[in-house]
Write an enzyme that holds these catalytic residues in place. Structure first.
Site, PDB file in Angstrom:
ATOM      1  N   GLY A   1      14.433 -20.569   0.380  1.00  0.00           N
ATOM      2  CA  GLY A   1      14.195 -20.638   1.812  1.00  0.00           C
ATOM      3  C   GLY A   1      15.277 -19.897   2.558  1.00  0.00           C
TER       4      GLY A   1
ATOM      5  CB  ALA B   1      23.218 -22.089  10.799  1.00  0.00           C
TER       6      ALA B   1
ATOM      7  CE  LYS C   1      19.995 -33.451  13.359  1.00  0.00           C
ATOM      8  NZ  LYS C   1      19.809 -32.000  13.565  1.00  0.00           N
TER       9      LYS C   1
ATOM     10  CB  ALA D   1      19.418 -20.486  10.918  1.00  0.00           C
ATOM     11  CD1 TRP D   2      21.499 -26.556   6.866  1.00  0.00           C
ATOM     12  CD2 TRP D   2      23.181 -25.105   6.993  1.00  0.00           C
ATOM     13  NE1 TRP D   2      22.654 -27.198   6.452  1.00  0.00           N
ATOM     14  CE2 TRP D   2      23.701 -26.321   6.522  1.00  0.00           C
ATOM     15  CE3 TRP D   2      24.066 -24.037   7.143  1.00  0.00           C
ATOM     16  CZ2 TRP D   2      25.048 -26.509   6.197  1.00  0.00           C
ATOM     17  CZ3 TRP D   2      25.412 -24.217   6.827  1.00  0.00           C
ATOM     18  CH2 TRP D   2      25.884 -25.440   6.357  1.00  0.00           C
ATOM     19  N   GLY D   3      19.819 -22.176   5.508  1.00  0.00           N
ATOM     20  CA  GLY D   3      19.729 -21.756   4.114  1.00  0.00           C
ATOM     21  C   GLY D   3      20.406 -20.412   3.888  1.00  0.00           C
TER      22      GLY D   3
END
Length: 469
Positions: A55, A242, A292, A58-60
Protein backbone atom coordinates in the site's frame (compact mmCIF):
# COMPACT_ATOMS: atom_id res chain seq x y z
CA UNK A 1 28.84 -1.15 3.02
CA UNK A 2 28.90 2.66 3.26
CA UNK A 3 32.34 3.12 1.73
CA UNK A 4 31.44 1.19 -1.41
CA UNK A 5 28.35 3.19 -2.37
CA UNK A 6 28.80 5.66 -5.22
CA UNK A 7 26.95 8.88 -5.96
CA UNK A 8 27.21 10.64 -2.61
CA UNK A 9 26.28 14.31 -2.25
CA UNK A 10 25.40 16.87 0.40
CA UNK A 11 21.81 17.83 1.12
CA UNK A 12 20.93 21.46 1.75
CA UNK A 13 21.00 20.71 5.48
CA UNK A 14 24.54 19.43 5.29
CA UNK A 15 23.85 15.74 5.86
CA UNK A 16 25.57 13.22 3.62
CA UNK A 17 23.12 11.47 1.30
CA UNK A 18 23.22 8.87 -1.43
CA UNK A 19 21.45 8.48 -4.74
CA UNK A 20 19.36 5.65 -3.28
CA UNK A 21 17.98 8.18 -0.80
CA UNK A 22 19.77 7.00 2.32
CA UNK A 23 21.42 9.41 4.72
CA UNK A 24 24.53 8.83 6.79
CA UNK A 25 23.02 9.60 10.16
CA UNK A 26 24.44 7.51 12.93
CA UNK A 27 25.37 4.82 10.38
CA UNK A 28 27.21 2.63 12.86
CA UNK A 29 24.28 2.65 15.27
CA UNK A 30 21.85 1.89 12.43
CA UNK A 31 23.94 -1.07 11.33
CA UNK A 32 24.05 -2.41 14.88
CA UNK A 33 20.25 -2.21 15.18
CA UNK A 34 19.87 -3.89 11.81
CA UNK A 35 22.26 -6.68 12.78
CA UNK A 36 20.34 -7.26 16.02
CA UNK A 37 17.03 -7.64 14.20
CA UNK A 38 18.56 -9.84 11.50
CA UNK A 39 19.95 -12.14 14.18
CA UNK A 40 16.62 -12.33 16.00
CA UNK A 41 14.79 -13.20 12.78
CA UNK A 42 17.46 -15.74 11.88
CA UNK A 43 18.93 -14.22 8.74
CA UNK A 44 22.21 -15.71 7.53
CA UNK A 45 25.06 -13.76 5.94
CA UNK A 46 24.32 -12.89 2.34
CA UNK A 47 20.56 -13.23 2.83
CA UNK A 48 19.06 -9.73 3.11
CA UNK A 49 16.27 -8.87 5.51
CA UNK A 50 13.30 -8.33 3.19
CA UNK A 51 10.80 -5.65 4.16
CA UNK A 52 7.87 -4.69 1.96
CA UNK A 53 5.22 -2.04 2.52
CA UNK A 54 1.89 -3.11 1.01
CA UNK A 55 0.00 0.00 0.00
CA UNK A 56 1.38 3.37 -1.05
CA UNK A 57 -0.75 5.92 0.74
CA UNK A 58 0.91 8.78 2.60
CA UNK A 59 1.78 6.89 5.79
CA UNK A 60 2.75 3.64 4.04
CA UNK A 61 5.05 5.53 1.66
CA UNK A 62 6.62 7.62 4.42
CA UNK A 63 7.17 4.52 6.55
CA UNK A 64 9.03 2.81 3.70
CA UNK A 65 11.02 5.98 3.01
CA UNK A 66 12.05 6.30 6.67
CA UNK A 67 13.41 2.76 6.58
CA UNK A 68 15.18 3.44 3.28
CA UNK A 69 16.80 6.58 4.68
CA UNK A 70 17.96 4.77 7.81
CA UNK A 71 19.01 1.40 6.44
CA UNK A 72 19.08 1.56 2.63
CA UNK A 73 22.85 2.05 2.60
CA UNK A 74 23.34 -1.53 3.86
CA UNK A 75 22.34 -3.14 0.59
CA UNK A 76 23.82 -6.53 1.35
CA UNK A 77 21.88 -6.77 4.62
CA UNK A 78 18.44 -5.34 3.88
CA UNK A 79 16.02 -4.90 0.99
CA UNK A 80 13.19 -2.37 1.32
CA UNK A 81 10.39 -2.29 -1.24
CA UNK A 82 6.87 -0.93 -1.58
CA UNK A 83 3.92 -2.41 -3.46
CA UNK A 84 1.21 -0.45 -5.17
CA UNK A 85 -1.15 -1.27 -8.02
CA UNK A 86 0.00 -0.41 -11.51
CA UNK A 87 -1.98 1.66 -13.98
CA UNK A 88 -3.17 4.60 -11.84
CA UNK A 89 -2.73 7.64 -14.11
CA UNK A 90 -1.70 11.02 -12.70
CA UNK A 91 -4.15 13.68 -13.83
CA UNK A 92 -2.94 16.78 -15.67
CA UNK A 93 -3.48 19.17 -12.74
CA UNK A 94 -1.45 16.96 -10.41
CA UNK A 95 1.30 16.59 -13.02
CA UNK A 96 1.50 20.38 -13.34
CA UNK A 97 1.64 20.83 -9.57
CA UNK A 98 4.27 18.10 -9.25
CA UNK A 99 6.43 19.91 -11.80
CA UNK A 100 6.20 23.07 -9.68
CA UNK A 101 7.22 21.14 -6.57
CA UNK A 102 10.22 19.64 -8.37
CA UNK A 103 11.45 23.01 -9.59
CA UNK A 104 11.04 24.58 -6.16
CA UNK A 105 13.40 22.07 -4.57
CA UNK A 106 16.98 22.26 -5.82
CA UNK A 107 17.96 18.96 -4.18
CA UNK A 108 15.07 17.14 -5.86
CA UNK A 109 15.72 18.80 -9.20
CA UNK A 110 19.39 17.82 -9.14
CA UNK A 111 18.53 14.27 -8.14
CA UNK A 112 16.11 13.81 -11.02
CA UNK A 113 18.54 15.29 -13.53
CA UNK A 114 21.29 13.02 -12.24
CA UNK A 115 18.99 10.01 -12.62
CA UNK A 116 17.90 11.12 -16.11
CA UNK A 117 14.33 11.28 -14.84
CA UNK A 118 13.56 14.99 -15.18
CA UNK A 119 12.42 15.02 -18.81
CA UNK A 120 9.35 12.85 -18.17
CA UNK A 121 8.05 15.41 -15.67
CA UNK A 122 8.52 18.16 -18.26
CA UNK A 123 6.51 16.07 -20.70
CA UNK A 124 3.88 15.40 -18.05
CA UNK A 125 3.62 19.13 -17.35
CA UNK A 126 3.11 19.85 -21.05
CA UNK A 127 0.54 17.09 -21.45
CA UNK A 128 2.77 15.19 -23.89
CA UNK A 129 3.01 12.18 -21.58
CA UNK A 130 0.84 10.41 -19.03
CA UNK A 131 2.59 9.80 -15.74
CA UNK A 132 1.59 6.89 -13.52
CA UNK A 133 1.49 6.66 -9.74
CA UNK A 134 3.86 3.69 -9.50
CA UNK A 135 6.26 5.44 -11.90
CA UNK A 136 6.52 8.66 -9.86
CA UNK A 137 6.73 6.71 -6.60
CA UNK A 138 10.03 5.26 -7.79
CA UNK A 139 11.31 8.84 -7.85
CA UNK A 140 9.95 9.53 -4.36
CA UNK A 141 6.57 11.12 -5.11
CA UNK A 142 3.52 9.72 -3.33
CA UNK A 143 0.34 10.55 -5.24
CA UNK A 144 -1.45 11.46 -1.99
CA UNK A 145 1.38 13.74 -0.83
CA UNK A 146 3.18 15.29 -3.82
CA UNK A 147 4.16 18.38 -1.82
CA UNK A 148 6.54 16.25 0.26
CA UNK A 149 9.16 14.55 -1.94
CA UNK A 150 10.52 11.34 -0.44
CA UNK A 151 13.68 9.43 -1.24
CA UNK A 152 13.58 7.15 -4.31
CA UNK A 153 11.88 3.84 -3.57
CA UNK A 154 12.01 0.34 -4.99
CA UNK A 155 8.45 -0.14 -6.28
CA UNK A 156 6.88 -3.50 -7.11
CA UNK A 157 3.49 -3.73 -8.85
CA UNK A 158 3.18 -7.54 -8.72
CA UNK A 159 1.78 -8.47 -5.31
CA UNK A 160 3.08 -12.04 -5.38
CA UNK A 161 6.59 -10.87 -6.19
CA UNK A 162 6.41 -8.29 -3.40
CA UNK A 163 5.32 -10.53 -0.54
CA UNK A 164 6.14 -14.18 -1.20
CA UNK A 165 9.52 -14.13 0.56
CA UNK A 166 9.13 -10.99 2.72
CA UNK A 167 10.35 -11.24 6.32
CA UNK A 168 8.43 -8.15 7.44
CA UNK A 169 5.24 -6.95 5.73
CA UNK A 170 3.97 -3.47 6.54
CA UNK A 171 0.23 -2.99 6.06
CA UNK A 172 -0.12 0.50 4.60
CA UNK A 173 -3.58 -0.21 3.19
CA UNK A 174 -6.82 1.44 4.30
CA UNK A 175 -8.77 -0.76 6.71
CA UNK A 176 -11.48 -1.13 4.05
CA UNK A 177 -9.01 -2.87 1.70
CA UNK A 178 -6.97 -4.83 4.23
CA UNK A 179 -8.96 -8.07 4.27
CA UNK A 180 -9.25 -8.38 0.50
CA UNK A 181 -5.54 -7.83 -0.18
CA UNK A 182 -4.35 -10.11 2.62
CA UNK A 183 -6.67 -12.86 1.45
CA UNK A 184 -4.85 -12.65 -1.86
CA UNK A 185 -1.49 -12.59 -0.08
CA UNK A 186 -2.41 -15.76 1.83
CA UNK A 187 -2.56 -17.61 -1.50
CA UNK A 188 1.09 -16.78 -2.07
CA UNK A 189 2.10 -17.92 1.41
CA UNK A 190 0.70 -21.45 1.26
CA UNK A 191 4.13 -22.97 0.67
CA UNK A 192 5.97 -20.76 3.18
CA UNK A 193 8.01 -22.40 5.90
CA UNK A 194 8.87 -19.30 7.92
CA UNK A 195 6.18 -17.05 9.41
CA UNK A 196 6.41 -13.36 8.45
CA UNK A 197 6.11 -10.44 10.85
CA UNK A 198 3.31 -8.03 9.96
CA UNK A 199 3.15 -4.40 11.13
CA UNK A 200 -0.22 -2.77 10.47
CA UNK A 201 -0.50 1.01 10.13
CA UNK A 202 -4.24 0.96 9.34
CA UNK A 203 -6.66 2.97 11.49
CA UNK A 204 -10.22 1.81 11.07
CA UNK A 205 -12.64 -0.89 12.13
CA UNK A 206 -15.42 -3.11 10.85
CA UNK A 207 -18.54 -4.01 12.80
CA UNK A 208 -19.71 -7.61 13.17
CA UNK A 209 -23.04 -8.37 14.83
CA UNK A 210 -22.93 -12.16 15.07
CA UNK A 211 -22.80 -14.10 17.31
CA UNK A 212 -22.58 -10.96 19.48
CA UNK A 213 -21.78 -7.37 18.46
CA UNK A 214 -18.02 -6.93 18.22
CA UNK A 215 -15.29 -4.94 16.50
CA UNK A 216 -12.96 -6.35 13.88
CA UNK A 217 -9.70 -4.43 13.60
CA UNK A 218 -7.19 -4.55 10.72
CA UNK A 219 -4.82 -6.84 12.66
CA UNK A 220 -7.72 -9.24 13.25
CA UNK A 221 -8.62 -9.07 9.56
CA UNK A 222 -5.03 -9.97 8.68
CA UNK A 223 -5.04 -12.87 11.14
CA UNK A 224 -8.33 -14.20 9.75
CA UNK A 225 -7.21 -13.79 6.14
CA UNK A 226 -3.74 -15.33 6.44
CA UNK A 227 -3.77 -17.55 9.50
CA UNK A 228 -0.61 -15.81 10.76
CA UNK A 229 -0.48 -15.96 14.56
CA UNK A 230 -1.44 -12.77 16.41
CA UNK A 231 1.98 -13.03 18.07
CA UNK A 232 3.47 -12.02 14.72
CA UNK A 233 1.01 -9.21 13.96
CA UNK A 234 1.55 -5.75 15.45
CA UNK A 235 -0.01 -2.31 15.22
CA UNK A 236 1.94 0.95 14.94
CA UNK A 237 0.12 4.20 15.57
CA UNK A 238 0.47 7.54 17.24
CA UNK A 239 -0.24 11.27 17.06
CA UNK A 240 1.52 12.06 13.80
CA UNK A 241 1.16 13.54 10.32
CA UNK A 242 3.06 11.57 7.66
CA UNK A 243 4.59 14.53 5.80
CA UNK A 244 5.80 16.14 9.02
CA UNK A 245 7.44 12.93 10.19
CA UNK A 246 9.38 12.66 6.95
CA UNK A 247 10.43 16.30 7.32
CA UNK A 248 11.85 15.31 10.71
CA UNK A 249 9.34 17.09 12.91
CA UNK A 250 9.59 15.50 16.35
CA UNK A 251 6.98 12.76 16.77
CA UNK A 252 6.28 9.62 18.75
CA UNK A 253 4.33 6.43 18.19
CA UNK A 254 3.54 3.13 19.86
CA UNK A 255 4.07 -0.32 18.45
CA UNK A 256 1.64 -2.70 20.10
CA UNK A 257 1.59 -6.46 20.23
CA UNK A 258 3.38 -9.47 21.69
CA UNK A 259 6.58 -8.76 23.60
CA UNK A 260 8.64 -11.09 21.40
CA UNK A 261 8.54 -8.63 18.49
CA UNK A 262 7.32 -5.29 19.76
CA UNK A 263 10.41 -4.46 21.82
CA UNK A 264 13.04 -5.25 19.15
CA UNK A 265 10.93 -3.58 16.47
CA UNK A 266 10.50 -0.45 18.61
CA UNK A 267 14.28 -0.25 18.86
CA UNK A 268 14.73 -0.89 15.13
CA UNK A 269 12.21 1.81 14.13
CA UNK A 270 13.28 4.45 16.66
CA UNK A 271 15.04 7.52 15.28
CA UNK A 272 16.17 10.78 16.91
CA UNK A 273 13.07 12.60 15.63
CA UNK A 274 10.68 9.61 15.73
CA UNK A 275 10.45 7.97 19.14
CA UNK A 276 8.72 4.59 19.18
CA UNK A 277 7.46 3.15 22.45
CA UNK A 278 6.01 -0.32 22.88
CA UNK A 279 2.79 -1.50 24.50
CA UNK A 280 1.07 -4.86 24.95
CA UNK A 281 -2.50 -3.58 24.41
CA UNK A 282 -2.77 -4.03 20.64
CA UNK A 283 -6.52 -4.13 20.03
CA UNK A 284 -7.56 -1.20 22.21
CA UNK A 285 -4.93 1.15 20.77
CA UNK A 286 -5.94 0.04 17.29
CA UNK A 287 -9.62 0.75 17.94
CA UNK A 288 -8.82 4.14 19.45
CA UNK A 289 -6.86 4.98 16.30
CA UNK A 290 -10.08 4.49 14.35
CA UNK A 291 -12.34 6.26 16.84
CA UNK A 292 -10.62 9.65 16.62
CA UNK A 293 -11.17 9.70 12.83
CA UNK A 294 -14.92 9.69 13.46
CA UNK A 295 -14.86 12.93 15.39
CA UNK A 296 -12.20 14.57 13.23
CA UNK A 297 -14.70 14.78 10.37
CA UNK A 298 -17.14 16.67 12.58
CA UNK A 299 -14.38 19.00 13.75
CA UNK A 300 -13.65 19.94 10.16
CA UNK A 301 -17.32 20.70 9.57
CA UNK A 302 -17.52 22.92 12.64
CA UNK A 303 -14.36 24.80 11.66
CA UNK A 304 -15.67 25.54 8.15
CA UNK A 305 -19.21 26.42 9.22
CA UNK A 306 -18.08 28.85 11.93
CA UNK A 307 -15.24 30.47 9.98
CA UNK A 308 -12.66 28.84 12.25
CA UNK A 309 -14.29 30.12 15.44
CA UNK A 310 -12.06 29.09 18.32
CA UNK A 311 -15.01 29.15 20.71
CA UNK A 312 -17.19 26.89 18.54
CA UNK A 313 -14.33 24.48 17.97
CA UNK A 314 -13.68 24.26 21.71
CA UNK A 315 -17.36 23.53 22.36
CA UNK A 316 -17.22 20.74 19.81
CA UNK A 317 -13.99 19.42 21.30
CA UNK A 318 -15.57 19.22 24.75
CA UNK A 319 -18.53 17.23 23.46
CA UNK A 320 -16.62 14.91 21.15
CA UNK A 321 -13.98 14.06 23.75
CA UNK A 322 -16.68 13.30 26.32
CA UNK A 323 -18.26 10.88 23.82
CA UNK A 324 -14.90 9.26 23.15
CA UNK A 325 -14.28 8.87 26.88
CA UNK A 326 -17.73 7.32 27.23
CA UNK A 327 -16.99 4.86 24.40
CA UNK A 328 -13.58 3.93 25.83
CA UNK A 329 -15.32 2.90 29.06
CA UNK A 330 -17.32 0.42 26.99
CA UNK A 331 -14.19 -0.91 25.31
CA UNK A 332 -11.48 -0.89 27.97
CA UNK A 333 -11.31 -2.21 31.50
CA UNK A 334 -8.82 0.52 32.45
CA UNK A 335 -9.79 3.37 30.10
CA UNK A 336 -7.79 5.99 31.99
CA UNK A 337 -4.61 4.48 30.54
CA UNK A 338 -5.79 5.46 27.06
CA UNK A 339 -6.62 9.09 27.84
CA UNK A 340 -3.23 10.55 26.88
CA UNK A 341 -2.64 8.62 23.63
CA UNK A 342 -6.26 9.03 22.49
CA UNK A 343 -6.42 12.76 23.13
CA UNK A 344 -3.01 13.36 21.55
CA UNK A 345 -3.97 11.43 18.42
CA UNK A 346 -7.31 13.22 18.30
CA UNK A 347 -5.67 16.62 18.71
CA UNK A 348 -3.25 16.22 15.80
CA UNK A 349 -5.95 14.72 13.56
CA UNK A 350 -8.27 17.65 14.27
CA UNK A 351 -5.46 20.08 13.51
CA UNK A 352 -4.17 18.70 10.22
CA UNK A 353 -5.52 15.25 9.38
CA UNK A 354 -7.27 14.27 6.16
CA UNK A 355 -10.50 13.41 8.01
CA UNK A 356 -10.79 16.97 9.36
CA UNK A 357 -9.98 18.28 5.87
CA UNK A 358 -12.76 16.08 4.46
CA UNK A 359 -15.25 17.52 6.95
CA UNK A 360 -14.25 21.03 5.92
CA UNK A 361 -14.70 20.26 2.23
CA UNK A 362 -18.15 18.79 2.89
CA UNK A 363 -19.24 21.84 4.85
CA UNK A 364 -17.94 24.19 2.14
CA UNK A 365 -19.82 22.26 -0.55
CA UNK A 366 -16.62 21.33 -2.39
CA UNK A 367 -17.26 17.63 -1.75
CA UNK A 368 -20.41 15.64 -1.05
CA UNK A 369 -20.95 12.25 0.64
CA UNK A 370 -22.23 10.95 -2.72
CA UNK A 371 -18.69 11.27 -4.10
CA UNK A 372 -17.53 8.41 -1.86
CA UNK A 373 -14.74 8.23 0.68
CA UNK A 374 -11.77 7.75 -1.68
CA UNK A 375 -10.63 11.24 -2.63
CA UNK A 376 -8.10 12.07 -5.34
CA UNK A 377 -4.90 13.46 -3.85
CA UNK A 378 -5.89 12.42 -0.31
CA UNK A 379 -6.63 8.71 -0.48
CA UNK A 380 -9.18 6.89 1.67
CA UNK A 381 -11.08 8.91 4.30
CA UNK A 382 -11.25 6.16 6.90
CA UNK A 383 -13.44 8.10 9.30
CA UNK A 384 -16.49 7.55 7.09
CA UNK A 385 -16.53 3.76 7.44
CA UNK A 386 -15.64 4.15 11.13
CA UNK A 387 -18.74 6.31 11.69
CA UNK A 388 -20.91 3.55 10.25
CA UNK A 389 -19.17 0.80 12.23
CA UNK A 390 -19.33 2.53 15.61
CA UNK A 391 -22.95 3.59 15.06
CA UNK A 392 -24.00 0.04 14.15
CA UNK A 393 -22.23 -1.45 17.14
CA UNK A 394 -23.44 1.05 19.69
CA UNK A 395 -27.03 0.80 18.43
CA UNK A 396 -27.37 -2.82 19.53
CA UNK A 397 -29.90 -3.41 22.32
CA UNK A 398 -27.71 -6.18 23.76
CA UNK A 399 -25.31 -3.43 24.84
CA UNK A 400 -27.97 -1.32 26.56
CA UNK A 401 -26.94 0.95 29.41
CA UNK A 402 -29.12 2.76 31.92
CA UNK A 403 -30.09 6.27 30.86
CA UNK A 404 -29.23 8.55 33.81
CA UNK A 405 -32.25 10.82 33.55
CA UNK A 406 -34.95 8.59 32.09
CA UNK A 407 -33.86 5.65 34.26
CA UNK A 408 -34.46 3.14 31.50
CA UNK A 409 -32.15 1.00 29.34
CA UNK A 410 -31.04 2.57 26.05
CA UNK A 411 -28.51 1.69 23.39
CA UNK A 412 -25.15 3.42 24.05
CA UNK A 413 -25.46 5.46 20.86
CA UNK A 414 -28.37 7.36 22.45
CA UNK A 415 -25.81 8.95 24.77
CA UNK A 416 -23.60 9.97 21.82
CA UNK A 417 -25.47 12.75 19.94
CA UNK A 418 -22.43 13.79 17.88
CA UNK A 419 -21.92 10.26 16.58
CA UNK A 420 -25.64 10.00 15.75
CA UNK A 421 -25.54 13.26 13.83
CA UNK A 422 -22.43 12.29 11.87
CA UNK A 423 -24.15 9.03 10.89
CA UNK A 424 -27.17 10.93 9.58
CA UNK A 425 -24.91 13.28 7.58
CA UNK A 426 -22.43 10.77 6.15
CA UNK A 427 -24.20 7.40 6.00
CA UNK A 428 -28.00 7.71 5.89
CA UNK A 429 -27.55 11.19 4.35
CA UNK A 430 -30.78 12.51 5.78
CA UNK A 431 -29.12 15.66 7.16
CA UNK A 432 -26.75 18.30 5.79
CA UNK A 433 -23.44 19.34 7.35
CA UNK A 434 -25.28 22.20 9.09
CA UNK A 435 -26.82 19.61 11.40
CA UNK A 436 -23.57 19.31 13.33
CA UNK A 437 -24.02 22.88 14.59
CA UNK A 438 -27.66 22.24 15.46
CA UNK A 439 -26.55 19.25 17.52
CA UNK A 440 -24.07 21.42 19.42
CA UNK A 441 -26.64 24.15 20.00
CA UNK A 442 -29.43 21.86 21.15
CA UNK A 443 -30.74 23.32 24.41
CA UNK A 444 -31.43 19.82 25.70
CA UNK A 445 -27.83 18.72 25.18
CA UNK A 446 -26.29 17.61 28.45
CA UNK A 447 -23.15 19.14 29.90
CA UNK A 448 -20.29 16.96 28.52
CA UNK A 449 -19.04 16.62 32.09
CA UNK A 450 -22.18 14.65 32.93
CA UNK A 451 -21.45 12.08 30.21
CA UNK A 452 -17.97 11.55 31.65
CA UNK A 453 -19.39 11.19 35.17
CA UNK A 454 -21.89 8.62 33.92
CA UNK A 455 -19.12 6.59 32.32
CA UNK A 456 -16.93 6.76 35.41
CA UNK A 457 -19.68 5.91 37.87
CA UNK A 458 -21.18 2.90 36.06
CA UNK A 459 -19.75 -0.44 35.08
CA UNK A 460 -20.05 -0.12 31.30
CA UNK A 461 -17.14 -2.29 30.23
CA UNK A 462 -18.19 -4.77 27.50
CA UNK A 463 -15.23 -7.08 26.78
CA UNK A 464 -17.27 -8.84 24.08
CA UNK A 465 -17.00 -5.70 21.91
CA UNK A 466 -13.33 -6.48 21.36
CA UNK A 467 -13.97 -10.18 20.92
CA UNK A 468 -12.96 -11.07 24.47
CA UNK A 469 -14.88 -13.46 26.74
Amino acid sequence: MVGSIMGRFRNSNGTLAYENGSVQNGGCLSEEKLDELRKLIGKSEGDPLRIVSVGAGAWGSVFAALLQDSYGQFRDKIQIRIWRRAGRAVDRATAEHLFEVINSREDVLRRLIRRCAYLKYVEGRLGDRTLFADEILKDGFCLNMVDTPLCPLKVVTNLQEAVWDADIVVNGLPSTETREIFEEISEYWKERITVPIIISLAKGIQAALDPVPHIITPTKMIHQATGVSMENILYLGGPNIASEIYNKEYANARICGAEKWRKPLAKFLRQPHFIVWDNSDLVTHEVMGGLKNVYAIGAGMVAALTNESATSKSVYFAHCTSEMIFITHLLAEEPEKLAGPLLADTYVTLLKGRNAWYGQMLAKGQLSPDMGDSISGKGMIQGVSAVEAFFELLSQSSLNVLHPEENKPVAPVELCPILKTLYKILISRELSSQAILKALRDENLNDPRERIEIAQSHVFYRPSLLGQP
